[in-house]
Design an enzyme around this catalytic site. Sequence first.
Site, short mmCIF file in Angstrom:
data_model
loop_
_atom_site.label_atom_id
_atom_site.label_comp_id
_atom_site.label_asym_id
_atom_site.label_seq_id
_atom_site.Cartn_x
_atom_site.Cartn_y
_atom_site.Cartn_z
N SER A 1 -12.14 17.35 41.79
CA SER A 1 -13.30 17.85 42.75
C SER A 1 -13.72 19.04 42.86
O SER A 1 -12.80 19.86 42.87
CB SER A 1 -12.98 17.11 44.10
OG SER A 1 -13.89 17.39 45.06
N TYR B 1 -7.13 17.29 50.76
CA TYR B 1 -7.60 16.79 49.66
C TYR B 1 -7.94 17.84 48.69
O TYR B 1 -7.68 17.57 47.48
CB TYR B 1 -9.02 16.02 50.05
CG TYR B 1 -9.78 15.76 49.08
CD1 TYR B 1 -9.37 14.48 48.50
CD2 TYR B 1 -10.82 16.11 48.51
CE1 TYR B 1 -10.40 13.66 47.57
CE2 TYR B 1 -11.76 15.57 47.46
CZ TYR B 1 -11.48 14.46 47.15
OH TYR B 1 -12.21 13.96 45.87
#
Length: 267
Positions: free
Chosen positions: A129, A142
């Site tokens: 990501s 995250y």
Amino acid sequence: MSKVILITGGSSGIGKSVGNFLTKKGYTVFGTSRFPEKYPQSNFPIIRMDVTKPNSVTEAVASVIEKAGRLDVLINNAGVGITGPIEELPDSEIQKNFETNFFGPIRVIKAVLPVMREQQAGLIINVTSIAGYMGLPYRGIYSASKGALELLTEAFRMEISNFNIAMTNVAPGDFATNIASGRYHAPVLENSPYKQAYGNTLKLMDTHVNQGKDPLEMAKAIYKIINTPKPKVHYKVGEFMQKFSVVLKRVLPDKVYEKLLMNHYKL
């Protein structure tokens, strides 16, 4: 001979889009899900795999080899989101996130490497990501799990370089998927010192996902990588400003970049 491709988390979102696209291109595609029986209408086979359980991983990889005779490409796509003030996130939820986003890909890589080494060929694509390039407020866990996978890939590439096995990262920005509904949201607590800031940031994050790009763009990017003889270490796919944010982090002083992020999230 059609390449055999395994996509973890292939039943929805980016994984489903990639699987459908590669199937149309003539590849032999297998996707995975913890509950494959929920997807009888899938355009490619969905087999059972829970990346948090070692036995489930080894059984799924063995099933692909049994059915197809080989495995050419692994796309480590299974992942989960998590939001909340780090101080208020339960340790158990932090551990769950790393089990899926970091330890899970490691388990699958370990399961496929002996197969690819015997074939003397293979490609592993880790879906990370753009959030993994920076510590984002209320998405810190995250960011950390995806950032860890980015660094792991850098090390792995060098360790497996003599086996004719390639590995790369693909870092997506915001895409219109169901990740927001599947992520763990720490509740916005009435008596929390983070109530207003976290609540506002949560709305902004969900808006970004809802207005995200078509996952087909990720599918096309991965298709291109599969057909690249020597893939790069890192790829980034998404809006220009999301990709440019990684460049800015590299060139701006730390505190200037931090201020930009805080202004973006209205903190």
